[in-house]
Design an enzyme around this catalytic site. Structure first.
Site, PDB file in Angstrom:
ATOM      1  N   CYS A  34      -2.623   0.119   1.900  1.00  0.00           N
ATOM      2  CA  CYS A  34      -1.921   0.722   3.053  1.00  0.00           C
ATOM      3  C   CYS A  34      -0.706   1.550   2.677  1.00  0.00           C
ATOM      4  CB  CYS A  34      -1.415  -0.367   3.985  1.00  0.00           C
ATOM      5  SG  CYS A  34      -2.710  -1.188   4.838  1.00  0.00           S
ATOM      6  N   CYS A  92       2.527   9.182  -8.112  1.00  0.00           N
ATOM      7  CA  CYS A  92       1.725   9.161  -6.881  1.00  0.00           C
ATOM      8  C   CYS A  92       2.686   8.944  -5.715  1.00  0.00           C
ATOM      9  CB  CYS A  92       0.659   8.072  -6.955  1.00  0.00           C
ATOM     10  SG  CYS A  92       1.340   6.430  -7.154  1.00  0.00           S
TER      11      CYS A  92
END
Lengths: 368, 77
Positions: free
Chosen positions: A190, A328
């Site tokens: 998530c 990222c």
């Protein structure tokens, strides 16, 4: 006298349960005697805990080593701004004790590991899996098989959720559904892909419903069935899962936990570089391993984009003479990418800690 | 054989649809998997189970008419 008063008062609390013929005083007593351990007090764990506490589950255990962050509040509605920075298990216990002071709530502000899992599971009747990563999910499965405890399982991805019951009344386990832990980096969580806050609320509430149904001995529980829900289309389907005896024997044959071994691939020693020490590196090649649509972008001549699941195919594009810094959104995928590069012989590669936002900060201070 | 195939989670993102009808060659689930890998090469890197008529089936199972679903594991919580 005092006890009688408390008892009557608490029975008034559960009066809406008790007037249901399917529950009654007998059913409520079963709930009051039940012991449930919730692993993970996050998006799924919060609604599970709220409804189980309100329903009068006699003993609720909560294990979570994480602390409450601002980005959790969008979906983990058990917590408020006053919980920020607190351990989740502790913050959840404090809130739930106010919700229902007549039950026992035990907090474990620690990580579930192969060392403490079976011992902890022994103390409860039912285990709820509300975790956010595969290694803990396999650990929960294996520890539950070893201690013979049923698991209520829930998991989410963007707008979709899965719910099931494992290891109950000769039904299948998680490994009967997914025998092998997924390849590193093939699935994101998530914090990396996002989730609409209400989805874990829906899935977590379904999980709480299954816990209560099992305790009450209802016939139609989700054992042997995987419920799949899509919140965008409101589509709901149920898939049958068969028990595979060999998946149980694999776990039972291990004197220690099987998952303690199967997670070894995650333990490659990945070097991280943080905001403070980026300046010491020279000859850097940045690699953005996020999906191509993810924002904000890093606009630099020495930055290329290769999504994590494309690294293997595009490894030829990476110059091994340079200092490779991978990043990222939050620093999880980039660690997996570094592990992949290391397996392919790259020596000077680092994962940027914390992801794109601290990286942009670091670059700002480097140039000013 | 014409089959209705449903995709879940990130599999649906790769195939860019949640459902489609495909004319399948092959008799077993293993052959169906190979057929899908050819059509969607990115699926090779993904983990998923296959259900036929709402039941998880093994790679050796024979394909009958009806509905196929590709189910990836979810880790989020």
């Amino acid at each position: 006298m005092k006890y009688k008063y408390v008892k009557q008062k608490s029975m008034n609390r559960y009066s809406r349960h008790i007037i249901l013929t399917e529950v009654g005083q007998e059913g409520q007593n079963k709930l009051l005697q039940a012991k449930v351990l919730v692993v993970g007090a996050g998006g799924l764990g919060c609604p599970v805990l709220q409804y189980l506490a309100a329903a009068g589950i006699g003993t609720l255990g909560i294990i979570d080593y994480d602390s409450v962050e601002e980005s959790n509040l969008q979906r983990q509605v058990l917590f408020g701004t006053s919980s920020l920075g607190k351990n989740k298990a502790v913050a959840a216990r404090e809130r739930l004790q106010d919700l229902n002071s007549t039950i026992t709530i035990e907090d474990f502000p620690e990580q579930l590991t192969h060392k403490n899992a079976t011992q902890l599971f022994e103390q409860y009747d039912f285990i709820v899996d509300g975790t956010d990563n595969f290694s803990t999910r396999y650990l929960i499965n294996d520890a539950a098989v070893l201690t013979n405890k049923p698991i209520v399982y829930g998991a989410i991805y963007k707008f979709e959720g899965q719910v099931s019951i494992f290891n109950y009344n000769n039904g299948p386990s998680y490994r009967c559904l997914f025998p092998i832990p997924p390849k590193d980096g093939s699935i994101t969580n998530c914090s990396e892909v996002g989730v609409l806050g209400v989805l874990p609320g829906i899935i977590g509430t379904m999980m709480a419903n299954e816990v209560i149904k099992m305790i009450l001995g209802f016939e139609h529980v989700l054992s042997g069935k995987l419920l799949c829900y899509n919140s965008k289309t409101a589509a709901l389907s149920t898939i049958k899962i068969n028990r595979k005896q060999e998946e149980f024997e694999k776990v039972l044959a291990q004197p220690d936990l099987l998952s303690a071994y199967s997670n070894e691939s995650c333990s490659v020693n990945v070097e991280e570089i943080s905001e403070e020490n980026l300046a010491v590196l020279t000859n850097i090649q940045f690699i953005d391993v996020r999906e191509l649509h993810e924002q904000p972008k890093l606009q630099l001549h020495n930055c290329i984009r290769i999504p994590l699941n494309m690294i293997k195919e595009n490894i030829y594009q990476i110059n091994s003479n340079k200092t490779i810094v991978l990043f990222c959104q939050s620093g999880i995928r980039s660690k997996k990418a570094v592990a992949l590069l290391m397996q392919n012989g790259f020596k000077k590669s680092y994962s940027f800690k914390g992801g794109i936002l601290p990286l942009l900060n670091a670059l700002k201070t480097k140039t000013t | 054989m014409l089959l209705n195939i449903k995709y879940f989670g990130l599999i649906a993102e790769l195939t860019q649809c949640s459902e489609e009808s495909l004319e399948i060659s092959g008799a077993t689930i293993r052959e169906l998997r190979a057929f899908l890998f050819e059509k969607y090469p990115e699926l090779k890197n993904k983990d998923f189970q296959i259900a036929q008529n709402r039941e998880i089936v093994s790679e050796e199972s024979r394909i009958s008419s009806g509905e196929i679903a590709l189910l990836p594991p979810f880790s989020g919580g």
